[in-house]
Design an enzyme around this catalytic site. Sequence first.
Site, mmCIF file in Angstrom:
data_model
loop_
_atom_site.group_PDB
_atom_site.id
_atom_site.type_symbol
_atom_site.label_atom_id
_atom_site.label_comp_id
_atom_site.label_asym_id
_atom_site.label_seq_id
_atom_site.Cartn_x
_atom_site.Cartn_y
_atom_site.Cartn_z
ATOM 1 N N HIS A 76 4.276 4.673 1.505
ATOM 2 C CA HIS A 76 2.958 4.057 1.401
ATOM 3 C C HIS A 76 2.912 2.693 2.087
ATOM 4 C CE1 HIS A 76 3.025 7.016 -1.803
ATOM 5 N NE2 HIS A 76 1.716 6.918 -1.938
ATOM 6 N N GLU A 112 -6.808 15.599 2.692
ATOM 7 C CA GLU A 112 -7.215 14.812 3.861
ATOM 8 C C GLU A 112 -7.499 15.666 5.085
ATOM 9 O OE1 GLU A 112 -5.282 12.045 1.039
ATOM 10 O OE2 GLU A 112 -4.697 14.011 1.848
#
Length: 326
Positions: A129, A60
């Site tokens: 998450h 990322e």
Amino acid sequence: MAVISYREALNQAMREEMERDANVFVMGEEVGHYNGAYKVTQGLLQRFSERRVVDTPIAEMGFAGVGVGAAMVGLRPIIEFMTWNFSLVAIDQIVNSAAKMFQMSGGQFNIPIVFRGPSGPAVQVGSQHSQALESWYAHVPGLSVVLPSTAYDAKGLLKTAIRDDNPVVFMEGETLYGTTWEVPDEEYLIPFGQGDIKRAGKDITLVAWSRMVHLCLEAAKVLAADGIECEVVDPRTLRPLDSALICDSVKKTGRCVIVEVGWPQGGFGGEIAYQVQRNCLDALDAPVERVCSDDVPMPYAKNLEDEVQPQVKDIIAAVRRALYLV
């Protein structure tokens, strides 16, 4: 008007903007051959080729940085994070590069980039998450922070984001992709900083965004059976924030409950509560109530996961407290 899913609305927005402007491209993990982790980019690779729909490694920080560089030279990247939880790996590029480059370059570089992907808790995916990070990004000048709650809002706001010359944090409700809404066939854009009243009412104002809007609408339906009419206000963007719409509603109803799936300490609901008391103090008939997730990492067990997050019953209880019915 056609009734389409939140997922389809986002896909339409990207497809239309990519057809309109050859400088728009999509980049992220599994956005191409796999059609996106949540199938939001479905069909874009076949339509626009690997040149404009770019599958990346699991890196990322790297592909967010490539996106910022591409924006500096005039392209308009859409960077997909598989989840906004993974944006923490790239937060330096978002906060220290994208958000600040225009100011640090003395206006020489616009950064027309959209960072988008699913946000907030899903179902049993664990604490790493299941975070709502909008308060973090809304703290940063130079970023717009967008959280659509419906397919209609998702399409209109994403088209606006892609055309914006400045960086946009676009957070999609992870559990909203399958929800449906009426969406016009003709083109439309929704300006940033323009909230929406999702349900009119006279007794109390409920302020929420993303998935929490749907819980507020459910709570409002239950409360209506008891003669309590809730007004549900969706700011749609947290930065810029439509404080005027929220305050006008509170001045009408005299009471306010703010609902967010994030944690209470430092949550964006605290900023809204400040705006309400600062601008509506004389109209308030009760203290502002906040409904948030519990101040703990998200449990994995489903029963505990439900217990930690705001539920309809929690919103109803807050409304009754604000109305002095308990």
